[in-house]
Design a protein around this motif. Structure first.
Motif, mmCIF file in Angstrom:
data_model
loop_
_atom_site.group_PDB
_atom_site.id
_atom_site.type_symbol
_atom_site.label_atom_id
_atom_site.label_comp_id
_atom_site.label_asym_id
_atom_site.label_seq_id
_atom_site.Cartn_x
_atom_site.Cartn_y
_atom_site.Cartn_z
ATOM 1 N N THR A 179 -12.083 -13.428 0.401
ATOM 2 C CA THR A 179 -12.029 -12.168 -0.342
ATOM 3 C C THR A 179 -11.535 -12.408 -1.759
ATOM 4 N N LYS A 180 -11.914 -11.520 -2.642
ATOM 5 C CA LYS A 180 -11.359 -11.501 -4.009
ATOM 6 C C LYS A 180 -10.187 -10.525 -4.081
ATOM 7 N N GLU A 181 -10.029 -9.678 -3.053
ATOM 8 C CA GLU A 181 -8.992 -8.632 -3.016
ATOM 9 C C GLU A 181 -7.868 -9.025 -2.049
ATOM 10 N N ILE A 182 -7.150 -10.063 -2.367
ATOM 11 C CA ILE A 182 -6.120 -10.601 -1.481
ATOM 12 C C ILE A 182 -5.018 -9.588 -1.205
ATOM 13 N N ALA A 183 -4.627 -8.814 -2.179
ATOM 14 C CA ALA A 183 -3.525 -7.857 -2.022
ATOM 15 C C ALA A 183 -3.840 -6.753 -1.012
ATOM 16 N N ALA A 184 -5.120 -6.513 -0.740
ATOM 17 C CA ALA A 184 -5.499 -5.449 0.208
ATOM 18 C C ALA A 184 -5.026 -5.764 1.627
ATOM 19 N N ALA A 185 -4.692 -6.990 1.913
ATOM 20 C CA ALA A 185 -4.234 -7.375 3.247
ATOM 21 C C ALA A 185 -2.851 -6.814 3.579
ATOM 22 N N LYS A 186 -2.046 -6.531 2.570
ATOM 23 C CA LYS A 186 -0.650 -6.157 2.790
ATOM 24 C C LYS A 186 -0.481 -4.951 3.706
ATOM 25 N N THR A 187 -1.184 -3.867 3.447
ATOM 26 C CA THR A 187 -1.005 -2.664 4.266
ATOM 27 C C THR A 187 -1.347 -2.923 5.718
ATOM 28 N N PHE A 188 -2.490 -3.547 5.971
ATOM 29 C CA PHE A 188 -2.967 -3.770 7.333
ATOM 30 C C PHE A 188 -2.109 -4.808 8.069
ATOM 31 N N TYR A 189 -1.980 -5.984 7.489
ATOM 32 C CA TYR A 189 -1.358 -7.103 8.199
ATOM 33 C C TYR A 189 0.170 -7.139 8.098
ATOM 34 N N GLN A 190 0.742 -6.696 6.981
ATOM 35 C CA GLN A 190 2.195 -6.716 6.840
ATOM 36 C C GLN A 190 2.817 -5.367 7.173
ATOM 37 N N ASP A 191 2.368 -4.306 6.513
ATOM 38 C CA ASP A 191 3.000 -3.001 6.694
ATOM 39 C C ASP A 191 2.780 -2.431 8.098
ATOM 40 N N VAL A 192 1.553 -2.501 8.616
ATOM 41 C CA VAL A 192 1.271 -1.929 9.941
ATOM 42 C C VAL A 192 1.561 -2.917 11.059
ATOM 43 N N LEU A 193 1.041 -4.143 10.957
ATOM 44 C CA LEU A 193 1.214 -5.105 12.051
ATOM 45 C C LEU A 193 2.537 -5.870 11.994
ATOM 46 N N GLY A 194 3.244 -5.793 10.883
ATOM 47 C CA GLY A 194 4.569 -6.393 10.808
ATOM 48 C C GLY A 194 4.604 -7.891 10.597
ATOM 49 N N LEU A 195 3.489 -8.486 10.165
ATOM 50 C CA LEU A 195 3.505 -9.920 9.900
ATOM 51 C C LEU A 195 4.251 -10.200 8.602
ATOM 52 N N ASP A 196 4.859 -11.359 8.534
ATOM 53 C CA ASP A 196 5.576 -11.788 7.332
ATOM 54 C C ASP A 196 4.605 -12.458 6.368
ATOM 55 N N ILE A 197 4.892 -12.376 5.074
ATOM 56 C CA ILE A 197 4.136 -13.156 4.101
ATOM 57 C C ILE A 197 4.750 -14.558 4.118
#
Length: 119
Positions: free
Chosen positions: A12-30
């Protein structure tokens, strides 16, 4: 020789879009962010699995990712609250899981599941 880790890579070119789905909702750490790549995950030890399928079970399409969670109802509520459309389920499947399908910000079909307890 043994496999130590398997990483799913989503182009993807939109790397920041992952934050809501994978970090905020699913609770994964960066775990890593170099600007051109961001890796989300957990330091918990997890089972390594690769699945090869002709369908997703029950006649559904094969999901791109499957993510097992410990509280599927909370994740379902949080996905809906974050504006992600549920494409299948939630449903208790005859093979012992409760699951739903949702698309991540990149259009990947994600199977969110929890094993049903056998109380």
């Amino acid at each position: 020789m043994r496999v130590k880790r398997i990483v799913a890579n989503i182009g993807t070119k939109e790397i920041a879009a992952a934050k809501t789905f994978y970090q905020d909702v699913l609770g994964l750490d960066i775990l890593m962010d170099h600007g051109w790549i961001a890796t989300y995950g957990s330091q918990d030890v997890m089972t390594i699995q690769l699945s090869f399928a002709s369908e997703g079970g029950g006649g559904t399409p094969v999901p791109d990712l499957s993510i097992e969670v410990d509280d599927i109802e909370t994740v379902l509520k949080d996905m809906k609250g974050a504006g992600f459309r549920i494409e299948y389920g939630p449903v208790d499947e005859p093979w012992g899981v409760r699951r739903f399908f949702v698309r991540d910000p990149y259009g990947k079909l994600v199977n969110i599941l929890a094993h049903l307890s056998h109380d």
